[in-house]
Design an enzyme around this catalytic site. Structure first.
Site, PDB file in Angstrom:
ATOM      1  CB  SER A  97      -2.221  41.335 -40.060  1.00 16.09           C
ATOM      2  OG  SER A  97      -0.541  41.925 -40.498  1.00 16.09           O
ATOM      3  CG  HIS A 204       1.271  46.343 -40.516  1.00 13.45           C
ATOM      4  ND1 HIS A 204       0.579  45.859 -41.792  1.00 13.45           N
ATOM      5  CD2 HIS A 204       0.888  45.886 -39.466  1.00 13.45           C
ATOM      6  CE1 HIS A 204       0.871  44.682 -41.518  1.00 13.45           C
ATOM      7  NE2 HIS A 204       0.472  44.433 -39.810  1.00 13.45           N
TER       8      HIS A 204
END
Length: 321
Positions: A97, A204
């Site tokens: 990430s 996300h």
């Protein structure tokens, strides 16, 4: 941490949000002047005292998305400086990430100051989303079963797989109602554990689309260079081929899943046999081992352990074509 074998190929892994903790980087800052310089440069770039934030918090301030992201990247790049002082290089890099920004700094694609400014803005945008949502970690189910249960739970609201961490660990994002329905179904289906995460939003996932356009402008403004090491990207689990690939991954991360399990598999397919987690964390190296138990994993949680690494590290690392 033991001294690594000189045989085999090493990848560097960079942790993402959730790895932050009060005291992160303390031993690193005590051990290395180069690490201290990284913290100073990053603090100047974002206009906040990142040393004090990481060492003293308070916890609720460090955990806030807009603060955690630059803090994590800074701590990882400070660890990177320690490795670079010793001429240690990887065969490939990947970041989880926001850790993808750390990986890009490591590969020479993005300067530190630009990276921390970008992730500070990324965190601010993510925190500004008004669509309500949460995240749920599920352990003990295979991916196909998780996807099936998501389809069933989607009758009750938005839900999506946000992170593929390992073969039996996934994180879902969505509306609270849909996540609660998924949890009920998953426990009946044999999940070992379902934990609602202490996060402010459904990261996300499509629920973050509100800020994608503004984030696209930030990504477009980044002055990127082609990486000097292979970088495996979160959204595709493929190595960078063009600068367009990098921009697309950084942009799509906001609304698309982090394919960490697939990234690890991609590294193994490249011949990687050892991984080193570059940061004050052991989260992503542990996840890598769950995906590929044959991997040898090390962390830099004790920076003094780097003294055991030397020039021989590079003897088995091929030059990139």
């Amino acid at each position: 941490m033991t001294q690594p074998e000189n045989k085999g190929l090493w990848a560097w892994l960079f942790p993402g949000q959730g790895s932050q903790k009060i005291g992160m980087g303390r031993r690193l800052l005590e051990h290395s002047g180069a690490a201290r310089r990284v913290f100073d440069e990053a603090s100047d770039a974002v206009g906040m005292d990142l040393v004090r934030l990481c060492l003293e918090g308070p916890s609720e301030t460090l955990t806030a998305t807009e603060n955690a992201q630059p803090a994590i990247v800074t701590c990882s790049v400070a660890c990177l400086a320690l490795l670079q002082e010793r001429g240690i290089e990887p065969a490939a890099v990947a970041g989880h990430s926001v850790g993808e920004f750390s990986a890009l700094v490591a590969a020479g694609s993005l300067p530190l100051a630009a990276a921390v400014r970008a992730v500070r803005k990324r965190g601010q945008l993510m925190a500004s989303v008004t669509a309500p949502g949460k995240m749920l970690a599920v352990m003990g189910l295979e991916g196909a079963r998780v996807s099936e249960l998501c389809r069933d739970a989607a009758k009750h609201g938005v839900i999506a797989v946000a992170i593929h961490n390992s073969p039996q660990q996934f994180v879902l994002s969505g509306s609270l109602t849909a996540l609660e329905q998924f949890k009920e179904l998953a426990l009946v289906a044999g999940a070992k554990e379902c934990v609602l995460l202490e996060v402010s939003h459904a990261f996300h996932s499509p629920l973050m689309a509100q800020v994608q356009e503004e984030w696209q402008a930030v990504v477009a403004s980044l002055q990127l260079r082609m990486p000097k090491y292979p970088v495996v990207l979160n959204t595709t689990a493929m190595t960078v081929k063009t600068l367009v690939c990098i921009r697309r991954s950084l942009l799509e991360q906001i609304t698309s899943p982090v394919l960490w399990m697939q990234c690890v598999q991609s590294l193994v397919n490249r011949g990687i046999t050892h991984v080193l987690e570059v940061g004050d964390s052991k989260v992503v190296s542990s996840l890598a081992r769950r995906t590929a138990p044959s991997l040898q994993a090390m962390t830099l949680q004790d920076p003094a352990a780097v003294d055991g690494l030397g020039e021989d590290w590079n003897s088995s690392i091929p030059k990139n074509s």
